[in-house]
Design a protein around this motif. Structure first.
Motif, mmCIF file in Angstrom:
data_model
loop_
_atom_site.group_PDB
_atom_site.id
_atom_site.type_symbol
_atom_site.label_atom_id
_atom_site.label_comp_id
_atom_site.label_asym_id
_atom_site.label_seq_id
_atom_site.Cartn_x
_atom_site.Cartn_y
_atom_site.Cartn_z
ATOM 1 N N ASN A 17 81.093 -1.638 8.354
ATOM 2 C CA ASN A 17 80.496 -0.365 7.923
ATOM 3 C C ASN A 17 81.568 0.606 7.449
ATOM 4 O O ASN A 17 81.405 1.273 6.422
ATOM 5 N N TRP A 18 82.682 0.693 8.179
ATOM 6 C CA TRP A 18 83.768 1.570 7.732
ATOM 7 C C TRP A 18 84.364 1.078 6.421
ATOM 8 O O TRP A 18 84.862 1.874 5.628
ATOM 9 N N GLY A 19 84.293 -0.220 6.186
ATOM 10 C CA GLY A 19 84.783 -0.779 4.926
ATOM 11 C C GLY A 19 84.081 -0.191 3.716
ATOM 12 O O GLY A 19 84.633 -0.160 2.613
ATOM 13 N N GLN A 20 82.872 0.292 3.901
ATOM 14 C CA GLN A 20 82.139 0.965 2.826
ATOM 15 C C GLN A 20 82.368 2.474 2.843
ATOM 16 O O GLN A 20 82.611 3.097 1.814
ATOM 17 N N ALA A 21 82.282 3.073 4.030
ATOM 18 C CA ALA A 21 82.302 4.530 4.139
ATOM 19 C C ALA A 21 83.691 5.133 3.917
ATOM 20 O O ALA A 21 83.812 6.178 3.278
ATOM 21 N N ILE A 22 84.721 4.512 4.439
ATOM 22 C CA ILE A 22 86.068 5.100 4.342
ATOM 23 C C ILE A 22 86.508 5.282 2.892
ATOM 24 O O ILE A 22 86.898 6.393 2.505
ATOM 25 N N PRO A 23 86.444 4.251 2.044
ATOM 26 C CA PRO A 23 86.856 4.465 0.649
ATOM 27 C C PRO A 23 85.974 5.487 -0.073
ATOM 28 O O PRO A 23 86.465 6.295 -0.869
ATOM 29 N N ALA B 82 96.716 10.875 1.433
ATOM 30 C CA ALA B 82 97.843 11.588 0.824
ATOM 31 C C ALA B 82 98.554 12.559 1.765
ATOM 32 O O ALA B 82 99.773 12.659 1.747
ATOM 33 N N SER B 83 97.802 13.290 2.592
ATOM 34 C CA SER B 83 98.418 14.321 3.434
ATOM 35 C C SER B 83 97.492 14.646 4.601
ATOM 36 O O SER B 83 96.316 14.245 4.609
ATOM 37 N N LEU B 84 97.994 15.417 5.553
ATOM 38 C CA LEU B 84 97.132 15.842 6.665
ATOM 39 C C LEU B 84 96.026 16.778 6.183
ATOM 40 O O LEU B 84 94.917 16.754 6.725
ATOM 41 N N ALA B 85 96.294 17.575 5.176
ATOM 42 C CA ALA B 85 95.248 18.433 4.608
ATOM 43 C C ALA B 85 94.143 17.564 3.995
ATOM 44 O O ALA B 85 92.944 17.844 4.184
ATOM 45 N N ASP B 86 94.525 16.516 3.276
ATOM 46 C CA ASP B 86 93.538 15.594 2.721
ATOM 47 C C ASP B 86 92.787 14.868 3.838
ATOM 48 O O ASP B 86 91.602 14.572 3.713
ATOM 49 N N TYR B 87 93.473 14.592 4.935
ATOM 50 C CA TYR B 87 92.842 13.944 6.083
ATOM 51 C C TYR B 87 91.726 14.821 6.647
ATOM 52 O O TYR B 87 90.635 14.339 6.951
ATOM 53 N N ASP B 88 91.987 16.123 6.775
ATOM 54 C CA ASP B 88 90.966 17.032 7.296
ATOM 55 C C ASP B 88 89.727 17.033 6.406
ATOM 56 O O ASP B 88 88.595 16.987 6.896
ATOM 57 N N ALA B 89 89.929 17.074 5.089
ATOM 58 C CA ALA B 89 88.797 17.052 4.153
ATOM 59 C C ALA B 89 88.078 15.707 4.214
ATOM 60 O O ALA B 89 86.835 15.655 4.178
ATOM 61 N N TYR B 90 88.827 14.634 4.319
ATOM 62 C CA TYR B 90 88.245 13.289 4.432
ATOM 63 C C TYR B 90 87.381 13.180 5.685
ATOM 64 O O TYR B 90 86.260 12.666 5.642
ATOM 65 N N PRO C 132 76.080 9.492 5.371
ATOM 66 C CA PRO C 132 75.019 8.857 6.166
ATOM 67 C C PRO C 132 75.485 7.614 6.931
ATOM 68 O O PRO C 132 75.167 7.462 8.116
ATOM 69 N N LEU C 133 76.236 6.743 6.291
ATOM 70 C CA LEU C 133 76.726 5.552 6.980
ATOM 71 C C LEU C 133 77.770 5.924 8.027
ATOM 72 O O LEU C 133 77.811 5.335 9.115
ATOM 73 N N GLY C 134 78.592 6.918 7.737
ATOM 74 C CA GLY C 134 79.575 7.386 8.710
ATOM 75 C C GLY C 134 78.898 7.922 9.962
ATOM 76 O O GLY C 134 79.271 7.567 11.088
ATOM 77 N N ARG C 135 77.882 8.753 9.785
ATOM 78 C CA ARG C 135 77.147 9.291 10.934
ATOM 79 C C ARG C 135 76.497 8.173 11.736
ATOM 80 O O ARG C 135 76.556 8.163 12.969
ATOM 81 N N GLU C 136 75.877 7.227 11.041
ATOM 82 C CA GLU C 136 75.229 6.110 11.730
ATOM 83 C C GLU C 136 76.248 5.258 12.471
ATOM 84 O O GLU C 136 75.985 4.792 13.586
ATOM 85 N N TYR D 64 79.171 6.213 13.758
ATOM 86 C CA TYR D 64 79.578 6.924 14.964
ATOM 87 C C TYR D 64 78.513 6.774 16.051
ATOM 88 O O TYR D 64 78.826 6.501 17.215
ATOM 89 N N ALA D 65 77.237 6.936 15.677
ATOM 90 C CA ALA D 65 76.137 6.805 16.637
ATOM 91 C C ALA D 65 76.043 5.377 17.179
ATOM 92 O O ALA D 65 75.787 5.174 18.371
ATOM 93 N N PHE D 66 76.240 4.401 16.317
ATOM 94 C CA PHE D 66 76.225 2.989 16.710
ATOM 95 C C PHE D 66 77.278 2.725 17.793
ATOM 96 O O PHE D 66 76.999 2.099 18.824
ATOM 97 N N ALA D 67 78.486 3.233 17.604
ATOM 98 C CA ALA D 67 79.560 3.033 18.578
ATOM 99 C C ALA D 67 79.230 3.708 19.910
ATOM 100 O O ALA D 67 79.461 3.120 20.978
ATOM 101 N N ARG D 68 78.684 4.909 19.866
ATOM 102 C CA ARG D 68 78.306 5.600 21.110
ATOM 103 C C ARG D 68 77.190 4.844 21.828
ATOM 104 O O ARG D 68 77.231 4.667 23.043
ATOM 105 N N ARG D 69 76.197 4.408 21.067
ATOM 106 C CA ARG D 69 75.028 3.734 21.651
ATOM 107 C C ARG D 69 75.401 2.395 22.282
ATOM 108 O O ARG D 69 74.971 2.074 23.389
ATOM 109 N N GLU D 70 76.214 1.603 21.582
ATOM 110 C CA GLU D 70 76.526 0.245 22.034
ATOM 111 C C GLU D 70 77.731 0.169 22.972
ATOM 112 O O GLU D 70 77.949 -0.863 23.611
#
Length: 109
Positions: free
Chosen positions: A24-30, A57-65, A73-77, A79-85
């Motif tokens: 899932n992160w393979g889709q959402a991260i990029p 690129a930078s810590l500022a870009d990390y915050d925006a990312y 939507p996939l990122g939120r799901e 995170y919820a998947f990891a908490r649930r399981e």
């Protein structure tokens, strides 16, 4: 450019769930602005250590990312998947900066 290495301690009985999480992160991260290098699950040796690696690129870009990832939507799901399981027991992030360059055959060190 910074590389983020996430070290996960996972439940060894739930490695398949970690693999789904990684895909899932393979889709959402990029999509959210980081350059995914990959997610790595245990194969030999430790059965509890796994890694996620991406560059930004930078810590500022990390915050925006991270803000985009929290709204994705996939990122939120995911995170919820990891908490649930509950397959992630611990997660540590380290930011690294490349300080060497690749060397070709015969080049001096």
């Amino acid at each position: 450019m910074l590389t983020c290495v996430i070290r996960y301690h996972i439940d060894p009985n739930k490695r398949k769930l970690f693999a789904e999480y990684a895909r899932n992160w393979g889709q959402a991260i990029p999509r959210c602005g980081a350059e995914l290098i990959g997610y790595y699950a245990p194969y030999e040796g430790s059965s509890t250590l796994a890694y996620g690696i991406y560059s930004i690129a930078s810590l500022a870009d990390y915050d925006a990312y991270r803000a985009r990832l929290a709204e994705d939507p996939l990122g939120r799901e995911n995170y919820a998947f990891a908490r649930r399981e509950r397959f992630l027991l611990r997660e540590d992030r380290t930011f690294l900066k490349l300080v060497s360059t690749p060397r070709g055959p015969g080049e001096a060190e």
